[in-house]
Write a protein that holds these residues in place. Structure first.
Motif, mmCIF file in Angstrom:
data_model
loop_
_atom_site.group_PDB
_atom_site.id
_atom_site.type_symbol
_atom_site.label_atom_id
_atom_site.label_comp_id
_atom_site.label_asym_id
_atom_site.label_seq_id
_atom_site.Cartn_x
_atom_site.Cartn_y
_atom_site.Cartn_z
ATOM 1 N N ARG A 259 0.829 -1.207 0.000
ATOM 2 C CA ARG A 259 0.000 0.000 0.000
ATOM 3 C C ARG A 259 0.867 1.262 0.000
ATOM 4 N NH1 ARG A 259 -0.057 3.779 2.959
ATOM 5 N NH2 ARG A 259 -1.780 5.229 3.299
ATOM 6 N N THR A 260 1.918 1.272 0.817
ATOM 7 C CA THR A 260 2.812 2.427 0.880
ATOM 8 C C THR A 260 3.540 2.617 -0.446
ATOM 9 O OG1 THR A 260 3.123 2.096 3.263
ATOM 10 C CG2 THR A 260 4.759 3.434 2.104
ATOM 11 N N TYR A 261 3.975 1.527 -1.056
ATOM 12 C CA TYR A 261 4.685 1.617 -2.332
ATOM 13 C C TYR A 261 3.770 2.176 -3.419
ATOM 14 C CZ TYR A 261 7.686 0.375 -6.250
ATOM 15 O OH TYR A 261 8.469 0.440 -7.374
ATOM 16 N N VAL A 262 2.561 1.664 -3.494
ATOM 17 C CA VAL A 262 1.618 2.138 -4.513
ATOM 18 C C VAL A 262 1.324 3.620 -4.308
ATOM 19 C CG1 VAL A 262 -0.759 1.966 -5.336
ATOM 20 C CG2 VAL A 262 0.583 -0.100 -4.970
ATOM 21 N N ALA A 263 1.127 4.027 -3.059
ATOM 22 C CA ALA A 263 0.799 5.422 -2.774
ATOM 23 C C ALA A 263 1.961 6.361 -3.088
ATOM 24 C CB ALA A 263 0.383 5.574 -1.313
ATOM 25 N N ASP A 264 3.171 5.980 -2.655
ATOM 26 C CA ASP A 264 4.316 6.892 -2.753
ATOM 27 C C ASP A 264 5.085 6.798 -4.067
ATOM 28 O OD1 ASP A 264 3.600 7.565 -0.200
ATOM 29 O OD2 ASP A 264 5.246 6.487 0.776
ATOM 30 N N GLN A 265 5.227 5.586 -4.596
ATOM 31 C CA GLN A 265 6.071 5.393 -5.768
ATOM 32 C C GLN A 265 5.307 5.310 -7.081
ATOM 33 O OE1 GLN A 265 9.317 5.585 -5.234
ATOM 34 N NE2 GLN A 265 8.883 5.757 -3.049
ATOM 35 N N VAL A 266 4.004 5.018 -7.018
ATOM 36 C CA VAL A 266 3.213 4.898 -8.249
ATOM 37 C C VAL A 266 2.226 6.047 -8.368
ATOM 38 C CG1 VAL A 266 1.700 3.422 -9.615
ATOM 39 C CG2 VAL A 266 3.439 2.384 -8.139
ATOM 40 N N ARG A 267 1.342 6.145 -7.406
ATOM 41 C CA ARG A 267 0.298 7.162 -7.496
ATOM 42 C C ARG A 267 0.848 8.581 -7.436
ATOM 43 N NH1 ARG A 267 -3.987 7.660 -2.689
ATOM 44 N NH2 ARG A 267 -2.057 8.367 -1.699
#
Length: 274
Positions: A259-267
């Motif tokens: 969840r943190t990766y998707v929020a910070d690195q993708v979204r």
């Protein structure tokens, strides 16, 4: 900022500012993650397992072991699937919104073809990228290309985007198997107590679904005039089972990291193109 407080802040939206589809999907994934964490804790604090601390006369040491009383509830697998589905589909929704922001109303061909690409074992062909992200702003395309797991070479399977995509595929076509997580830690002795450890051996490996699994062997020698009050408190979690890309990894921390990766690195680097 803690995970729950951050998630709550991210879910707040102005009443006059409608949320985009990918935001709603992602928010729902976070809600499922919170529910999953609470359900796991309730199960672990219930009658999920028994822990024994017995003296092995032959080895002249104590053995701490755990015996599960049953498999984790099947409802946990459903919550995992709901969380994974909404988190992964949020990425596809994001590509659709990016395509719309760049070109207005989409043709049927573009609308049905756009999705977040995930390539691990090999680099994507140009035609594959054109079909999936060809309608979005070129700088946004560059961000997505840089996120592809294949850039990690033989380590592509550990990439968060790949792990999320594989969990999604397993949930759609098979199921997510759960098991009690391995030994996370054991406290020995009361707070402030002094003693000499003659021998301590931490045992590792998966916890068997049936029967007892040894976790720790120890032999302690108290200091003169002291009495050791053994307080063995092994801690456990629920883990992904065999057949998943993260077998043996604890469920809640793993999904939280995704969840943190998707929020910070993708979204985060892509929303500027909307």
């Amino acid at each position: 900022m803690g995970r729950k407080s951050r998630a709550k802040q991210e879910r707040k939206a102005s009443a006059d500012e409608p949320r985009r589809s990918f935001e709603l999907k992602f928010d729902r994934a976070v809600e499922h993650l919170d529910d999953l964490d609470a359900a796991i804790q309730r199960w672990l604090k219930g009658d999920a397992y028994t822990v024994t601390d017995e003296f092995d006369l032959e080895a002249d040491e104590n053995v701490v072991a755990v015996e599960p009383r049953g498999a984790p509830p099947q409802g946990l697998a459903v919550l995992i699937g709901d969380c994974v589905h909404n988190m992964r589909s949020a990425l596809d929704n994001l590509i659709y919104d990016l395509s719309w922001a760049q070109g207005g109303p989409l043709t049927k061909e573009v609308a049905t073809g756009c999705e977040f690409p995930v390539f691990g074992p090999r680099p994507p062909r140009t035609s594959e990228l054109v079909k999936r992200i060809g309608a979005i702003d070129p700088p946004a395309q560059a961000v997505i290309k840089a996120l592809q797991p294949h850039h990690r070479g033989n380590d592509f399977a550990s990439d968060p985007v790949w792990v999320l995509d594989q969990l999604w595929n397993i949930d759609k076509h098979r199921s997510l198997h759960l098991t009690l997580f391995g030994h996370a830690g054991t406290g020995i002795g009361a707070p402030g107590e002094m003693f000499h450890a003659e021998h301590i051996t931490l045992l590792s490996g998966p916890i068997r679904q049936r029967g007892r699994t040894p976790l720790l062997r120890y032999r302690l020698k108290p200091l003169p005039g002291t009495k050791v009050n053994m307080k063995n408190a092994p801690s456990f979690d629920v883990a992904f089972g065999q057949g998943t890309p993260c077998a043996g990894s604890p469920v809640t921390p793993t999904l939280t990291a995704l969840r943190t990766y998707v929020a910070d690195q993708v979204r985060e680097p892509l929303i500027r193109y909307l």
